[in-house]
Design an enzyme around this catalytic site. Structure first.
Site, PDB file in Angstrom:
ATOM      1  N   ALA A  66      -7.062  -5.904   0.518  1.00  0.00           N
ATOM      2  CA  ALA A  66      -7.785  -7.142   0.217  1.00  0.00           C
ATOM      3  C   ALA A  66      -8.100  -7.132  -1.275  1.00  0.00           C
ATOM      4  O   ALA A  66      -8.195  -6.064  -1.897  1.00  0.00           O
ATOM      5  CB  ALA A  66      -9.059  -7.209   1.036  1.00  0.00           C
ATOM      6  N   GLY A 111      -6.154  -3.666   3.691  1.00  0.00           N
ATOM      7  CA  GLY A 111      -5.597  -4.830   4.405  1.00  0.00           C
ATOM      8  C   GLY A 111      -4.078  -4.809   4.449  1.00  0.00           C
ATOM      9  O   GLY A 111      -3.470  -5.346   5.373  1.00  0.00           O
TER      10      GLY A 111
HETATM   11  N1  COA Z   1      -7.593  -5.863  -5.290  1.00  0.00           N
HETATM   12  C1  COA Z   1      -7.524  -6.451  -6.503  1.00  0.00           C
HETATM   13  N2  COA Z   1      -6.732  -6.010  -7.493  1.00  0.00           N
HETATM   14  C2  COA Z   1      -5.971  -4.936  -7.251  1.00  0.00           C
HETATM   15  C3  COA Z   1      -5.993  -4.267  -6.016  1.00  0.00           C
HETATM   16  C4  COA Z   1      -6.855  -4.771  -5.005  1.00  0.00           C
HETATM   17  N3  COA Z   1      -6.915  -4.236  -3.781  1.00  0.00           N
HETATM   18  N4  COA Z   1      -5.154  -3.222  -6.080  1.00  0.00           N
HETATM   19  C5  COA Z   1      -4.610  -3.246  -7.307  1.00  0.00           C
HETATM   20  N5  COA Z   1      -5.100  -4.285  -8.010  1.00  0.00           N
HETATM   21  C6  COA Z   1      -4.777  -4.669  -9.392  1.00  0.00           C
HETATM   22  C7  COA Z   1      -5.445  -3.760 -10.418  1.00  0.00           C
HETATM   23  O1  COA Z   1      -6.772  -4.143 -10.646  1.00  0.00           O
HETATM   24  C8  COA Z   1      -4.551  -3.979 -11.607  1.00  0.00           C
HETATM   25  O2  COA Z   1      -4.864  -5.214 -12.186  1.00  0.00           O
HETATM   26  P1  COA Z   1      -4.983  -5.351 -13.816  1.00  0.00           P
HETATM   27  O3  COA Z   1      -3.602  -5.006 -14.324  1.00  0.00           O
HETATM   28  O4  COA Z   1      -5.362  -6.784 -14.046  1.00  0.00           O
HETATM   29  O5  COA Z   1      -5.995  -4.344 -14.249  1.00  0.00           O
HETATM   30  C9  COA Z   1      -3.173  -4.129 -10.982  1.00  0.00           C
HETATM   31  O6  COA Z   1      -3.390  -4.502  -9.629  1.00  0.00           O
HETATM   32  C10 COA Z   1      -2.361  -2.839 -11.002  1.00  0.00           C
HETATM   33  O7  COA Z   1      -3.137  -1.840 -10.371  1.00  0.00           O
HETATM   34  P2  COA Z   1      -3.463  -0.414 -11.039  1.00  0.00           P
HETATM   35  O8  COA Z   1      -4.721   0.105 -10.430  1.00  0.00           O
HETATM   36  O9  COA Z   1      -3.429  -0.531 -12.511  1.00  0.00           O
HETATM   37  O10 COA Z   1      -2.193   0.428 -10.561  1.00  0.00           O
HETATM   38  P3  COA Z   1      -2.114   2.002 -10.334  1.00  0.00           P
HETATM   39  O11 COA Z   1      -0.687   2.306 -10.096  1.00  0.00           O
HETATM   40  O12 COA Z   1      -2.800   2.733 -11.425  1.00  0.00           O
HETATM   41  O13 COA Z   1      -2.952   2.288  -9.006  1.00  0.00           O
HETATM   42  C11 COA Z   1      -3.598   1.893  -6.689  1.00  0.00           C
HETATM   43  C12 COA Z   1      -2.501   1.786  -7.782  1.00  0.00           C
HETATM   44  C13 COA Z   1      -3.084   1.185  -5.461  1.00  0.00           C
HETATM   45  C14 COA Z   1      -3.848   3.374  -6.376  1.00  0.00           C
HETATM   46  C15 COA Z   1      -4.893   1.238  -7.215  1.00  0.00           C
HETATM   47  O14 COA Z   1      -4.581  -0.050  -7.728  1.00  0.00           O
HETATM   48  C16 COA Z   1      -5.938   1.057  -6.130  1.00  0.00           C
HETATM   49  O15 COA Z   1      -6.593   2.007  -5.765  1.00  0.00           O
HETATM   50  N6  COA Z   1      -6.095  -0.190  -5.614  1.00  0.00           N
HETATM   51  C17 COA Z   1      -7.103  -0.495  -4.623  1.00  0.00           C
HETATM   52  C18 COA Z   1      -6.672  -0.006  -3.250  1.00  0.00           C
HETATM   53  C19 COA Z   1      -7.777  -0.289  -2.238  1.00  0.00           C
HETATM   54  O16 COA Z   1      -8.862   0.250  -2.313  1.00  0.00           O
HETATM   55  N7  COA Z   1      -7.458  -1.143  -1.265  1.00  0.00           N
HETATM   56  C20 COA Z   1      -8.365  -1.512  -0.210  1.00  0.00           C
HETATM   57  C21 COA Z   1      -9.168  -2.674  -0.595  1.00  0.00           C
HETATM   58  S1  COA Z   1     -10.334  -3.105   0.668  1.00  0.00           S
END
Ligand code: COA
Length: 261
Positions: A66, A111
């Site tokens: 999400a 999600g």
């Molecule tokens: N919601 C909103 N934005 C998200 C997202 C999420 N669930 N997951 C990734 N993004 C966005 C990041 O904020 C980033 O945006 P930006 O470039 O504007 O800063 C972009 O997607 C790329 O993500 P980034 O974190 O830079 O990539 P990464 O390879 O370093 O890390 C993850 C990848 C998946 C490990 C990390 O993005 C993450 O932990 N995401 C959240 C996962 C999560 O907790 N999901 C459950 C949500 S309830």
């Protein structure tokens, strides 16, 4: 949001739905969830569609969960529709009459993992990563993860994944039964998912629908009730034209061409 954040295409009996926010790792904001629901309804209602494939744009993510930016100012009252709409999407996918194949190309977190669990069949690329990391945000899964994960992988494994927020790789997801097959590259994954979809699109539609319904009952019904449901569904297939087509083709050593009626 533009509907371009989710792409929808129908060809040869297969609807492909692609979440298309690769810059945000295909995070599921409110608008994306709403559009996904509309597209799954289109696929259900369109007689030209026999199978649905769900995937994410790019190589890096199926869906990283999400959209966390939408959590910031929410409280227990204002966040409720978000979870209810996510659950409604997943329930619709699971209960629609046509098979849904998830082609998981990279992160399937939160999600993203939950919508893939609502699909009938899950294929993944070797770079796929699965998890329910909500705990790290101080919250819990809300799109049905606590209901579907234990049913798919067992309660103990579901608890470890949910309490720890750990990501698991595709080979571990395969080992615990979260995915059916793993492919070396995203390209191979997409080709395999489309090949399977094409194959399922040729199967008799009423029988596929009834098989899906009866198999889904295994999650909620007692064995006895499931068996009763199955025998009714089995009998129903005998009133279809496709049963005659299938049986006649076998006896005459021909190839059945089902009408899905
Ligand atoms: N919601 C909103 N934005 C998200 C997202 C999420 N669930 N997951 C990734 N993004 C966005 C990041 O904020 C980033 O945006 P930006 O470039 O504007 O800063 C972009 O997607 C790329 O993500 P980034 O974190 O830079 O990539 P990464 O390879 O370093 O890390 C993850 C990848 C998946 C490990 C990390 O993005 C993450 O932990 N995401 C959240 C996962 C999560 O907790 N999901 C459950 C949500 S309830």
């Amino acid at each position: 949001m533009s509907k371009q954040d989710v792409l929808y295409e129908v060809a040869d009996g297969v609807a492909t739905i692609m979440i298309n926010r690769p810059d945000k790792l295909n995070a599921l904001n409110v608008a994306v969830v709403k559009t996904l629901r509309e597209f799954f309804k289109n696929a259900e209602d369109d007689p030209a569609v026999r199978v649905v494939v769900l995937t994410g744009a790019g190589e890096k993510a199926f869906a990283a969960g999400a959209d966390i930016t939408e959590f910031k100012d929410k409280d227990s009252k204002t966040v409720r529709p978000l979870a209810e709409n996510g659950q409604d999407l997943c329930t619709f996918m699971e209960s629609m009459s046509k098979p849904v194949i998830a082609a998981v190309n990279g992160f399937a977190l939160g999600g993203g993992c939950e919508i893939c669990m609502a699909c009938d069949i899950r294929y993944a690329s070797a770079n796929a990563l699965f998890g329910q990391p909500e705990i790290n945000l101080g919250i819990i899964p809300g799109f049905g993860g606590t209901a579907r994960l234990p049913r798919l992988v067992g309660l103990g494994m579901a608890k470890e994944l949910t309490y720890s927020g750990n990501h698991i790789k595709a080979d571990e997801a395969l080992r615990i039964g979260l995915v059916n097959k793993v492919f070396e590259s995203v390209e191979d994954l997409r080709a395999a998912a489309m090949k399977l979809a094409g194959k399922l699109a040729l199967k008799p539609g009423v029988a596929v629908k009834l098989a899906k319904q009866s198999l889904n009952k295994a999650w909620t019904m007692s064995v006895g009730d499931n068996l009763k449901f199955e025998v009714d569904a089995f009998c129903e297939t005998f009133d279809t034209e496709d049963k005659d087509i299938g049986v006649d083709a076998f006896i005459s050593k021909g190839k059945p061409e089902f009408k899905h009626e």
